[in-house]
Write a protein that holds these residues in place. Structure first.
Motif, short mmCIF file in Angstrom:
data_model
loop_
_atom_site.label_atom_id
_atom_site.label_comp_id
_atom_site.label_asym_id
_atom_site.label_seq_id
_atom_site.Cartn_x
_atom_site.Cartn_y
_atom_site.Cartn_z
N ASP A 198 1.15 -1.68 -0.39
CA ASP A 198 0.18 0.21 -0.48
C ASP A 198 1.18 1.44 0.15
OD1 ASP A 198 -2.31 -1.52 -0.21
OD2 ASP A 198 -3.05 -1.06 2.13
N VAL A 199 1.68 1.33 0.65
CA VAL A 199 2.56 2.33 1.22
C VAL A 199 3.85 2.53 -0.03
CG1 VAL A 199 5.21 4.01 2.17
CG2 VAL A 199 3.06 2.09 3.44
N TYR A 200 3.71 1.72 -0.80
CA TYR A 200 4.86 1.62 -1.95
C TYR A 200 4.10 1.95 -2.98
CZ TYR A 200 7.92 0.15 -5.89
OH TYR A 200 9.02 0.05 -7.03
N HIS A 201 2.56 1.69 -3.30
CA HIS A 201 1.76 2.29 -4.73
C HIS A 201 1.15 3.57 -4.42
CE1 HIS A 201 2.05 -1.47 -7.35
NE2 HIS A 201 1.39 -1.82 -6.03
N LEU A 202 1.33 3.77 -2.38
CA LEU A 202 0.96 5.36 -2.65
C LEU A 202 1.93 6.08 -3.45
CD1 LEU A 202 -0.54 7.07 -1.24
CD2 LEU A 202 0.82 7.13 1.10
N VAL A 203 3.16 5.96 -3.08
CA VAL A 203 4.89 6.89 -3.07
C VAL A 203 4.52 7.06 -4.41
CG1 VAL A 203 7.46 6.87 -2.82
CG2 VAL A 203 5.76 6.75 -1.18
N LYS A 204 4.43 5.64 -5.27
CA LYS A 204 4.96 5.41 -6.89
C LYS A 204 3.24 6.51 -7.64
CE LYS A 204 8.65 3.26 -6.85
NZ LYS A 204 9.76 4.12 -7.13
N SER A 205 2.21 6.48 -7.33
CA SER A 205 0.88 6.97 -7.58
C SER A 205 1.58 8.71 -7.88
CB SER A 205 -0.17 6.65 -6.72
OG SER A 205 -0.55 7.16 -5.69
N ILE A 206 1.65 8.95 -6.62
CA ILE A 206 2.46 10.55 -6.43
C ILE A 206 3.72 10.87 -7.63
CG2 ILE A 206 2.73 12.59 -4.57
CD1 ILE A 206 0.89 10.45 -2.74
N GLN A 207 4.15 10.49 -6.63
CA GLN A 207 5.81 10.41 -7.64
C GLN A 207 6.52 9.70 -8.16
OE1 GLN A 207 9.00 13.48 -6.31
NE2 GLN A 207 6.88 14.66 -4.92
N PRO A 208 5.53 9.42 -9.69
CA PRO A 208 6.54 7.50 -9.86
C PRO A 208 8.17 7.43 -10.29
CG PRO A 208 4.48 8.70 -11.62
CD PRO A 208 4.70 9.96 -10.31
N GLU A 209 8.74 8.68 -10.41
CA GLU A 209 10.34 8.77 -10.71
C GLU A 209 10.53 9.11 -9.43
OE1 GLU A 209 11.04 11.24 -13.77
OE2 GLU A 209 10.93 10.63 -15.32
N CYS A 210 10.15 9.04 -8.27
CA CYS A 210 10.66 8.83 -6.18
C CYS A 210 11.22 7.14 -6.23
CB CYS A 210 9.79 8.47 -5.55
SG CYS A 210 10.59 8.87 -3.77
N VAL A 211 12.55 7.71 -5.78
CA VAL A 211 12.86 5.75 -5.66
C VAL A 211 12.54 5.90 -4.73
CG1 VAL A 211 15.68 4.28 -4.98
CG2 VAL A 211 15.05 5.64 -6.66
N LEU A 212 12.17 4.37 -3.90
CA LEU A 212 11.48 4.27 -2.62
C LEU A 212 12.61 3.22 -1.70
CD1 LEU A 212 8.59 3.98 -1.36
CD2 LEU A 212 9.62 1.87 -0.40
N MET A 213 12.95 3.59 -1.29
CA MET A 213 14.49 3.05 -0.42
C MET A 213 13.49 2.14 1.00
SD MET A 213 17.74 3.93 -1.62
CE MET A 213 16.85 5.49 -1.95
N ASP A 214 13.97 0.87 1.60
CA ASP A 214 13.66 0.42 3.16
C ASP A 214 14.94 0.49 4.32
OD1 ASP A 214 12.99 0.09 5.63
OD2 ASP A 214 11.84 -1.75 5.48
N LEU A 215 15.49 0.72 4.77
CA LEU A 215 16.92 0.35 5.42
C LEU A 215 17.01 -1.13 6.43
CD1 LEU A 215 17.76 3.75 7.25
CD2 LEU A 215 18.88 2.82 5.14
N ASN A 216 16.48 -2.45 4.81
CA ASN A 216 16.26 -3.55 5.41
C ASN A 216 17.30 -4.18 5.14
OD1 ASN A 216 16.06 -3.92 2.33
ND2 ASN A 216 13.49 -3.80 2.92
#
Length: 462
Positions: A198-216
């Motif tokens: 859900d969070v991933y799709h939310l981020v990409k729906s607002i800013q598709p070119e935003c790279v999402l990283m989790d410190l995992n």
């Protein structure tokens, strides 16, 4: 406030529904390449902990404690430029829950501090003015708002989505967002508690070119992308990238000072050796890794003189020689919940204690291992009822299996999914959605007894 939260989430929902996920492998590779090409940036840990001499302060520390009387984000940006950095990344909210932007989601924010100024806005404006790109850090763990293990409610999830929506809509283009306090042994907040997909799709729906990283990076195998567009390594916590054999676009972070947030002894304590930092940077860049060096502002909102001097020295020793080598395609990351986790597992004869349950326990350090006497080993997940899925990820303890086939059980009949001739440690298969009560891997060829660290089954949104 509840009406405002609802409005923000409704806007995000509308955006998502009208912006279908169309990212291709080529798009992912281009985004990853652009990120790795940035090479070197500045992490800025600045928040309530700055005023309590602790990275994890009392979650009831009042907003009045946050009082940077000389705050100057332009100083931060110019310091980053002096080191030949290309971007910055600011801690918008750390684990103690204090928001340093003008948020409508909570009163625990900078506008209720003596400063009464939006620090995120001042940061993004200053960095862009100095031709530096902008990234943001955000913590899922939030001790002030009691978003912590065994206490998470739907309202917490609404707050997370509303806060991310604000950060991604109020401040222009965000190159990347680094998320922390999620799926870590010390936070114990799973990707199911706060749904990653859900969070991933939310981020990409607002800013598709935003790279999402989790410190995992400590948990997941270096050879695959799980819950992150980029592999991440927090070197200050002992997470290390295998520089000689890295195959994934990566990020590594380390503080210039002795810890992430400013401490009262920082002005008189030597920072890390600039020459060693440059050696680390050069080596990481050669391994397709972007290096982010943390510099902690003091309680005035400024960098200390020893930190400024070190950054200038780094800039004398290191010059950006242009884009990184061309990356190999990784494909999209795994972002869905693992349907196989802790389900009933079965297998052919196992090797001593390394039984089938170790391959779906959400722990990549344990494994199911086939007994050496078994000539045609197999491993199976039993869902207990019809379940839909469209992705399988197999992670071996070490690369070993070179031929195998996958099947699912539907109405008592085994049906084929795919055949694999893949010698890599992480093997990912995406296919058209199927329904089945069981899924099975049959191993046709292996150099040694098969050993599966994790068998993941997913129903990805496409």
């Amino acid at each position: 406030m509840r009406k405002l939260l609802t409005a923000i989430l409704l806007l995000a929902s509308i955006t998502f529904k009208t912006s279908a996920q169309t990212t291709t492998d080529a798009n992912y590779t281009a985004l990853q390449q652009k990120f790795v090409d940035l090479k070197f940036g500045m992490f800025i840990h600045f928040n309530i902990p700055t005023y309590r001499d602790a990275d994890w302060p009392d979650p009831e520390t009042p907003a009045s404690a946050f009082n940077p009387t000389k705050l100057n984000a332009d100083q931060w940006a110019k310091a980053a430029k002096s080191a030949n950095m290309t971007y910055g990344c600011l801690t918008t909210k750390h684990h103690s829950g204090f928001c340093i932007w003008d948020t409508k989601t909570t009163d625990y924010n900078v506008m209720n501090s003596p400063l009464k100024r939006d620090v995120v806005k001042e940061y993004v404006d200053a960095f862009r003015k100095n031709n530096l790109k902008v990234m943001l850090y955000y913590s899922i763990l939030d001790t002030h708002h009691k978003l912590r293990p065994h206490q998470i409610t739907p309202k917490h999830f609404e707050m997370v989505k509303a806060q991310l929506t604000e950060l991604l809509t109020k401040y222009g283009k965000i190159e990347a967002i680094i998320i922390d306090g999620w799926d870590a042994p010390w936070s114990r907040i799973s990707y199911d508690d706060i749904n990653f997909e859900d969070v991933y799709h939310l981020v990409k729906s607002i800013q598709p070119e935003c790279v999402l990283m989790d410190l995992n990076g400590a948990k997941y195998p270096a050879e695959g992308l799980f819950y992150s567009d980029i592999k991440t390594y927090e070197m200050g916590a002992g997470q290390r990238l295998a520089k000689d054999k890295n195959v994934m676009p990566a990020l590594a972070c380390l503080p210039l000072q002795s810890s992430w947030f400013w401490k009262t002894n920082f002005p008189t304590t030597p920072v890390k050796d600039p020459a060693k930092m440059v050696t680390e940077l050069t080596t990481l860049n050669q391994a397709d890794c972007n290096y982010i060096l943390n510099v902690a502002p003091n309680r005035d909102g400024l960098f200390d003189d020893n930190a400024l001097a070190a950054l200038k020295e780094i800039g004398k020793l290191w010059k950006n020689d242009g884009p990184a080598p061309k990356l190999a395609a990784t494909g999209a990351p795994i972002i869905s919940s693992n349907l196989a986790k802790n389900k009933q597992a079965n297998s052919s004869w196992s090797d001593d204690m390394n039984i089938m349950d170790f391959a779906n326990d959400d722990d990549f350090t344990t494994s199911w291992t086939s007994n050496a006497e078994v000539k045609s080993p197999w491993y199976e997940i039993d869902f207990g009822h019809d379940t839909e899925f469209n992705t399988i990820a197999i992670t071996e303890a070490k690369p070993n299996v070179t031929a195998y086939h996958l099947e699912y059980l539907q109405n008592g009949v085994w049906k084929p999914i795919a055949k694999g001739n893949d010698a890599s440690r992480v093997k990912i298969h995406r296919f058209n959605r199927v329904w089945g009560t069981k899924v099975r891997m049959s191993i046709d060829k292996a150099e040694a007894p098969a050993s599966i660290a994790e068998f993941g089954v997913y129903n990805e949104r496409r």
